[in-house]
Design an enzyme around this catalytic site. Structure first.
Site, PDB file in Angstrom:
ATOM      1  N   HIS A 220      40.584  23.979  33.627  1.00 36.61           N
ATOM      2  CA  HIS A 220      41.975  23.976  33.125  1.00 36.61           C
ATOM      3  C   HIS A 220      41.909  23.712  31.610  1.00 36.61           C
ATOM      4  CE1 HIS A 220      46.221  23.713  33.091  1.00 36.61           C
ATOM      5  NE2 HIS A 220      46.431  22.593  33.778  1.00 36.61           N
ATOM      6  N   HIS A 259      41.792  34.452  34.713  1.00 36.72           N
ATOM      7  CA  HIS A 259      43.038  33.717  34.921  1.00 36.72           C
ATOM      8  C   HIS A 259      43.539  33.951  36.328  1.00 36.72           C
ATOM      9  CE1 HIS A 259      47.022  32.048  34.247  1.00 36.72           C
ATOM     10  NE2 HIS A 259      46.473  31.444  33.224  1.00 36.72           N
ATOM     11  N   ASP A 310      42.703  29.715  26.172  1.00 35.71           N
ATOM     12  CA  ASP A 310      41.769  28.729  25.633  1.00 35.71           C
ATOM     13  C   ASP A 310      40.673  29.320  24.762  1.00 35.71           C
ATOM     14  OD1 ASP A 310      42.886  26.370  26.750  1.00 35.71           O
ATOM     15  OD2 ASP A 310      42.241  27.084  28.706  1.00 35.71           O
TER      16      ASP A 310
HETATM   17  C1  LIG Z   1      40.751  30.387  35.501  1.00 34.01           C
HETATM   18  C2  LIG Z   1      39.925  30.492  36.759  1.00 34.01           C
HETATM   19  C3  LIG Z   1      39.690  29.084  37.310  1.00 34.01           C
HETATM   20  C4  LIG Z   1      40.713  31.305  37.786  1.00 34.01           C
HETATM   21  O1  LIG Z   1      39.990  31.214  38.928  1.00 34.01           O
HETATM   22  P1  LIG Z   1      40.344  31.992  40.288  1.00 34.01           P
HETATM   23  O2  LIG Z   1      41.665  32.639  40.253  1.00 34.01           O
HETATM   24  O3  LIG Z   1      40.084  31.024  41.371  1.00 34.01           O
HETATM   25  O4  LIG Z   1      39.288  33.140  40.277  1.00 34.01           O
HETATM   26  P2  LIG Z   1      37.847  33.024  40.876  1.00 34.01           P
HETATM   27  O5  LIG Z   1      37.170  31.838  40.319  1.00 34.01           O
HETATM   28  O6  LIG Z   1      37.992  33.123  42.368  1.00 34.01           O
HETATM   29  O7  LIG Z   1      37.184  34.326  40.298  1.00 34.01           O
HETATM   30  C5  LIG Z   1      37.330  35.646  40.861  1.00 34.01           C
HETATM   31  C6  LIG Z   1      36.103  36.425  40.456  1.00 34.01           C
HETATM   32  O8  LIG Z   1      36.039  36.558  39.040  1.00 34.01           O
HETATM   33  C7  LIG Z   1      34.896  35.863  38.533  1.00 34.01           C
HETATM   34  N1  LIG Z   1      35.308  35.086  37.391  1.00 34.01           N
HETATM   35  C8  LIG Z   1      36.513  34.549  37.163  1.00 34.01           C
HETATM   36  N2  LIG Z   1      36.519  33.913  36.008  1.00 34.01           N
HETATM   37  C9  LIG Z   1      35.289  34.039  35.503  1.00 34.01           C
HETATM   38  C10 LIG Z   1      34.700  33.590  34.336  1.00 34.01           C
HETATM   39  N3  LIG Z   1      35.381  32.867  33.449  1.00 34.01           N
HETATM   40  N4  LIG Z   1      33.413  33.891  34.097  1.00 34.01           N
HETATM   41  C11 LIG Z   1      32.719  34.617  34.986  1.00 34.01           C
HETATM   42  N5  LIG Z   1      33.233  35.086  36.116  1.00 34.01           N
HETATM   43  C12 LIG Z   1      34.506  34.789  36.371  1.00 34.01           C
HETATM   44  C13 LIG Z   1      34.437  34.944  39.658  1.00 34.01           C
HETATM   45  O9  LIG Z   1      33.080  34.635  39.571  1.00 34.01           O
HETATM   46  C14 LIG Z   1      34.791  35.758  40.861  1.00 34.01           C
HETATM   47  O10 LIG Z   1      33.831  36.775  41.022  1.00 34.01           O
HETATM   48  P3  LIG Z   1      33.284  37.172  42.456  1.00 34.01           P
HETATM   49  O11 LIG Z   1      34.480  37.690  43.182  1.00 34.01           O
HETATM   50  O12 LIG Z   1      32.247  38.183  42.157  1.00 34.01           O
HETATM   51  O13 LIG Z   1      32.755  35.898  43.049  1.00 34.01           O
HETATM   52  C15 LIG Z   1      38.586  31.185  36.479  1.00 34.01           C
HETATM   53  O14 LIG Z   1      38.826  32.440  35.917  1.00 34.01           O
HETATM   54  C16 LIG Z   1      37.699  30.349  35.591  1.00 34.01           C
HETATM   55  O15 LIG Z   1      36.997  29.456  36.084  1.00 34.01           O
HETATM   56  N6  LIG Z   1      37.710  30.597  34.246  1.00 34.01           N
HETATM   57  C17 LIG Z   1      36.936  29.808  33.326  1.00 34.01           C
HETATM   58  C18 LIG Z   1      37.656  28.514  32.997  1.00 34.01           C
HETATM   59  C19 LIG Z   1      38.849  28.751  32.114  1.00 34.01           C
HETATM   60  O16 LIG Z   1      38.805  29.468  31.140  1.00 34.01           O
HETATM   61  N7  LIG Z   1      39.941  28.074  32.459  1.00 34.01           N
HETATM   62  C20 LIG Z   1      41.169  28.134  31.706  1.00 34.01           C
HETATM   63  C21 LIG Z   1      42.199  28.915  32.452  1.00 34.01           C
HETATM   64  S1  LIG Z   1      43.647  29.166  31.464  1.00 34.01           S
END
Ligand SMILES: CC(C)(COP(=O)(O)OP(=O)(O)OC[C@H]1O[C@@H](n2cnc3c(N)ncnc32)[C@H](O)[C@@H]1OP(=O)(O)O)[C@@H](O)C(=O)NCCC(=O)NCCS
Length: 379
Positions: A220, A259, A310
């Protein structure tokens, strides 16, 4: 959709008139106003007024509102004493949560959740957080906190309280816009935490303390700091491919990308990218922006993932000379206005938020007396 989607993805859990996110089209509106209009022309306090009162302020209303907030911009001695007592290595987000909790305990309206009390408390929170963050940072460095100057805008005063020097207009505008962009974003994890706490009729400070805790995690608010750490680790544009290939092959998350709601570009990132570019040009230090751009392009090519709010915020805050450890507290300062708006919305029309779990454990087990159980070494 099942009734227990992992991570509550896609579940609507509250009604809110505060903001609307169109994840497919990459649009964000605060009370019906497009973020592109607000971030291009408005200020943080103007957007805050809009969020809290439902309308954009007239010139006079804005001056009065800013005056009221400025009056509250001070560090109560009780909070300063607690910040001074914290061990030197306490992380700024922990210190911030502690400060909000103490503020709640000494607030004149503690124990009251009516509309007027909530507005007063909300004003005190938004105004005090920047002072507390700057004071804790200086104490951590062995320096004395700098008194707020209530004649300055919140963004200008924050930068001055950090360094003791008057910031330039470009930096103030950039920080102000970043706070406007961080202000509100629907039922994100920290706002949800705030609403859950508020729904127990706990008070606004208790809810915001929960919000600070939820925001601190790297998935987050912590992502802006982690994105900067990653850029520092990559170091130069020629290392981008190798770094990302290795990280992605090892299933590491690339901070500042992806996201839950947006499928395409996060509209807030559009502004932060532009600001990072402009600040780099203005200050003659475009290296972080250029590196960020290379990472962004590579992530789109390799993974089809767009950057979120971010990612370029890291580059913007680096250009402003903000210490890394304060990136996420700054997110909290901006978002505190949104948290307060959600708490007030929750208090206005409350029902305890209490979902259920789907039980997946064992059932109908026989109780065995303690000395008759088989030895099991817990590892
Ligand atoms: C924001 C976030 C938590 C959303 O998560 P989510 O909706 O649960 O999506 P998931 O984590 O299930 O990801 C879906 C797919 O995209 C990939 N993915 C998503 N964000 C990714 C990232 N930042 N880097 C690499 N791969 C990513 C996942 O590995 C997953 O791939 P798969 O289906 O092959 O396993 C996630 O994108 C993330 O962890 N981002 C990095 C942290 C971040 O920037 N947070 C600030 C958000 S505003």
């Amino acid at each position: 959709m099942t009734d227990s989607e992992k991570g509550l993805a896609g579940i609507t859990a509250a009604d809110s008139a505060l903001s609307f996110i169109d994840g497919e089209e990459g649009r964000l509106f605060y009370r019906g106003y497009d973020i592109h209009a607000l971030a291009g022309q408005g200020s943080f306090t103007e957007a805050l007024y809009l969020l809290w009162y439902g309308e954009l302020p007239t010139r006079t209303a804005l001056v009065v509102f800013e005056g009221l907030l400025a009056q509250e911009r001070r560090l109560p001695p009780e909070v300063e004493a607690v910040l001074r007592a914290l061990p030197g290595d306490v992380l700024p987000m922990s210190a911030l949560g502690t400060a909000v909790s103490v503020l709640g305990g000494i607030d004149d309206d503690a124990g009251y959740n009516n509309e007027e009390a909530d507005f007063r408390k909300a004003g005190r929170i938004v105004s005090t957080l920047p002072v507390a963050v700057a004071a804790h940072h200086r104490l951590h460095l062995g320096l004395q906190p700098i008194e707020p100057d209530q004649n300055l805008s919140l963004a200008a005063d924050f930068l001055r309280m950090l360094t003791g020097e008057m910031p330039d207009d470009i930096s103030v505008k950039a920080l102000d816009t970043s706070m406007l962009l961080y202000l509100e974003h629907g039922l994100n994890a920290s706002t949800f935490a705030c609403r859950v706490v508020a729904s127990t009729l706990a008070d606004l400070h208790a809810a915001v303390t929960a919000g600070v805790a939820a925001l601190s995690g790297p998935l987050h608010g912590g992502a802006n700091e982690q994105a900067m750490r990653m850029l520092d680790e990559i170091g130069s544009i020629d290392q981008v491919d190798e770094y990302l290939d290795h990280a992605l092959a090892n299933k590491h998350k690339i901070m500042g990308f992806g996201h839950r709601v947006y499928r395409g570009e996060d509209p807030r990132a559009t502004h932060l990218r532009r600001m990072a570019d402009e600040l780099g040009a203005a200050f003659g230090s475009s290296a972080t922006y250029k590196l960020s751009r290379a990472v962004e392009i590579a992530m789109l090519e390799k993974k089809g993932l767009h950057c979120n709010v971010d990612f370029y915020c890291a580059s913007v805050y680096r250009s402003l000379g903000i210490p890394l450890a304060l990136f996420t507290p700054l997110f909290a300062i901006g978002r505190s206005g949104g948290w307060a708006a959600h708490v007030m919305e929750q208090h206005r029309d409350n029902r305890l938020i209490r979902p259920r779990t789907r039980y997946t454990g064992e059932s109908a087990r026989q109780y065995i007396q303690t000395d008759q159980r088989n030895d099991r070494i817990l590892e």
